[in-house]
Scaffold this motif. Sequence first.
Motif, PDB file in Angstrom:
ATOM      1  N   THR A  56       5.839   0.067  -2.982  1.00 41.85           N
ATOM      2  CA  THR A  56       4.459   0.242  -2.543  1.00 41.85           C
ATOM      3  C   THR A  56       3.804  -1.122  -2.435  1.00 41.85           C
ATOM      4  O   THR A  56       4.236  -2.076  -3.088  1.00 41.85           O
ATOM      5  CB  THR A  56       3.669   1.126  -3.535  1.00 41.85           C
ATOM      6  OG1 THR A  56       2.302   1.216  -3.116  1.00 41.85           O
ATOM      7  CG2 THR A  56       3.710   0.550  -4.946  1.00 41.85           C
ATOM      8  N   ASN A  57       2.762  -1.218  -1.620  1.00 45.12           N
ATOM      9  CA  ASN A  57       1.949  -2.432  -1.591  1.00 45.12           C
ATOM     10  C   ASN A  57       0.756  -2.328  -2.534  1.00 45.12           C
ATOM     11  O   ASN A  57       0.042  -3.309  -2.738  1.00 45.12           O
ATOM     12  CB  ASN A  57       1.448  -2.705  -0.166  1.00 45.12           C
ATOM     13  CG  ASN A  57       2.538  -3.263   0.735  1.00 45.12           C
ATOM     14  OD1 ASN A  57       3.481  -3.893   0.264  1.00 45.12           O
ATOM     15  ND2 ASN A  57       2.424  -3.029   2.032  1.00 45.12           N
ATOM     16  N   ARG A  74       4.369   2.900   1.361  1.00 48.40           N
ATOM     17  CA  ARG A  74       4.936   3.500   0.152  1.00 48.40           C
ATOM     18  C   ARG A  74       6.170   4.295   0.539  1.00 48.40           C
ATOM     19  O   ARG A  74       6.207   4.923   1.593  1.00 48.40           O
ATOM     20  CB  ARG A  74       3.905   4.414  -0.521  1.00 48.40           C
ATOM     21  CG  ARG A  74       4.429   5.128  -1.758  1.00 48.40           C
ATOM     22  CD  ARG A  74       3.322   5.820  -2.522  1.00 48.40           C
ATOM     23  NE  ARG A  74       2.358   4.856  -3.047  1.00 48.40           N
ATOM     24  CZ  ARG A  74       1.514   5.130  -4.047  1.00 48.40           C
ATOM     25  NH1 ARG A  74       1.521   6.308  -4.618  1.00 48.40           N
ATOM     26  NH2 ARG A  74       0.668   4.217  -4.468  1.00 48.40           N
ATOM     27  N   HIS A  75       7.201   4.257  -0.322  1.00 44.89           N
ATOM     28  CA  HIS A  75       8.433   4.995  -0.063  1.00 44.89           C
ATOM     29  C   HIS A  75       8.540   6.201  -0.989  1.00 44.89           C
ATOM     30  O   HIS A  75       8.171   6.128  -2.161  1.00 44.89           O
ATOM     31  CB  HIS A  75       9.650   4.092  -0.262  1.00 44.89           C
ATOM     32  CG  HIS A  75       9.712   2.939   0.688  1.00 44.89           C
ATOM     33  ND1 HIS A  75       9.657   3.102   2.055  1.00 44.89           N
ATOM     34  CD2 HIS A  75       9.821   1.593   0.479  1.00 44.89           C
ATOM     35  CE1 HIS A  75       9.736   1.926   2.641  1.00 44.89           C
ATOM     36  NE2 HIS A  75       9.820   1.002   1.716  1.00 44.89           N
ATOM     37  N   ASP A  76       9.071   7.289  -0.441  1.00 46.68           N
ATOM     38  CA  ASP A  76       9.286   8.482  -1.269  1.00 46.68           C
ATOM     39  C   ASP A  76      10.666   8.428  -1.909  1.00 46.68           C
ATOM     40  O   ASP A  76      11.551   7.670  -1.497  1.00 46.68           O
ATOM     41  CB  ASP A  76       9.132   9.756  -0.432  1.00 46.68           C
ATOM     42  CG  ASP A  76      10.125   9.818   0.714  1.00 46.68           C
ATOM     43  OD1 ASP A  76      11.318  10.092   0.460  1.00 46.68           O
ATOM     44  OD2 ASP A  76       9.716   9.565   1.863  1.00 46.68           O
ATOM     45  N   GLY A  99       6.903  -4.413  -5.686  1.00 43.77           N
ATOM     46  CA  GLY A  99       5.776  -4.008  -4.873  1.00 43.77           C
ATOM     47  C   GLY A  99       4.941  -5.205  -4.467  1.00 43.77           C
ATOM     48  O   GLY A  99       5.487  -6.279  -4.202  1.00 43.77           O
ATOM     49  N   VAL A 105       3.811   4.315  -8.351  1.00 43.18           N
ATOM     50  CA  VAL A 105       4.438   5.317  -7.483  1.00 43.18           C
ATOM     51  C   VAL A 105       4.692   6.587  -8.287  1.00 43.18           C
ATOM     52  O   VAL A 105       5.317   6.551  -9.353  1.00 43.18           O
ATOM     53  CB  VAL A 105       5.755   4.779  -6.889  1.00 43.18           C
ATOM     54  CG1 VAL A 105       6.491   5.863  -6.119  1.00 43.18           C
ATOM     55  CG2 VAL A 105       5.475   3.589  -6.001  1.00 43.18           C
ATOM     56  N   ALA A 276       7.500  -2.415   1.946  1.00 37.89           N
ATOM     57  CA  ALA A 276       6.940  -1.096   1.664  1.00 37.89           C
ATOM     58  C   ALA A 276       6.748  -0.265   2.927  1.00 37.89           C
ATOM     59  O   ALA A 276       6.557   0.955   2.831  1.00 37.89           O
ATOM     60  CB  ALA A 276       5.615  -1.237   0.920  1.00 37.89           C
TER      61      ALA A 276
END
Length: 311
Positions: A56-57, A74-76, A99, A105, A276
């Motif tokens: 995430t950023n 953001r990554h899941d 990040g 997250v 991200a």
Amino acid sequence: MGAAGPAGARAGIKTRRTALGTHVFDRRTGMNLFIDQPGTDESVALAPRQVSVALTNACDLRCSYCYAPKTPGRHDTATVVAWAKELDGHGCFGVGFGGGEPTLVTGFPEMCQLVAAQTDLAVTFTSHGHHLTASVCTRLAGAVHFIRISMDGVGQTYERLRGRPFGALLDRLADVRDVAPFGINVVVNERTVHELDQVADVATQAAARELLLLPQQPTARWHGIDQVTLSEMRAWLNRYRGPLAVTIGATGIQGLPVTAPVPGEQPLDAYAHITADGVLKRSSYQAGGSPIGKDGLMAALSVLRTTGATP
């Protein structure tokens, strides 16, 4: 590749063959063994040895010298686990989450658990540490192999730069050391360089294994490390004789007697970074890069090796 152990636990021992030789790594102990026995064209690892992923950023600190992008991203968990499996199958040794602040997250401990359980990758992450409560650390135990905590200066210097109580960070370190081996990262600038002795003392007392020095990078709001500060950092490195293993960011190694982990290793064989927003880069500082699309991470890596940027 490693084999499954008792109760489905993975052994975590991997063999990576390259044109330079054969590299054996054990994520549980950190053991590295390099044998001067090159692999064949058909057997060499295609993935970098280490890949970092900005999950995430977002970050709840506002450090003026932070170089992380401020754009959304953001990554899941499903995406990250799929990437980890792809890297694992092509000879990568470890994935490092960062990040932004990765502990923001949702489901971060469970993400680490899945990657550790479904691959033989070493799982590491970098954090400011303030969300690593005893409860979170309990969920991370057994799922991560090394943790990096950012600590720029000590006492009032830390509090001015990071905007959080220094004592609260020390409390968090007491929990972190029960999860996995850990190291301390310090951004070196004109405000922190004169506290490196104190930083090293705090890290040693907290039972850290490593001290990573990161020369400050230029941002839109702040300058990079100046030559005077860089010289002071190098002088400190030359006289440090403490128990910590000391490593340094690539931008500060010029003129220092450093040791390459794998002599002769090409940059993209050693490392790559995923932003991200899903762009694969040679480093977190690189402009451009290769977006990871539906064909997967290794396809993006092939583009990056060929062009160095987006096709």
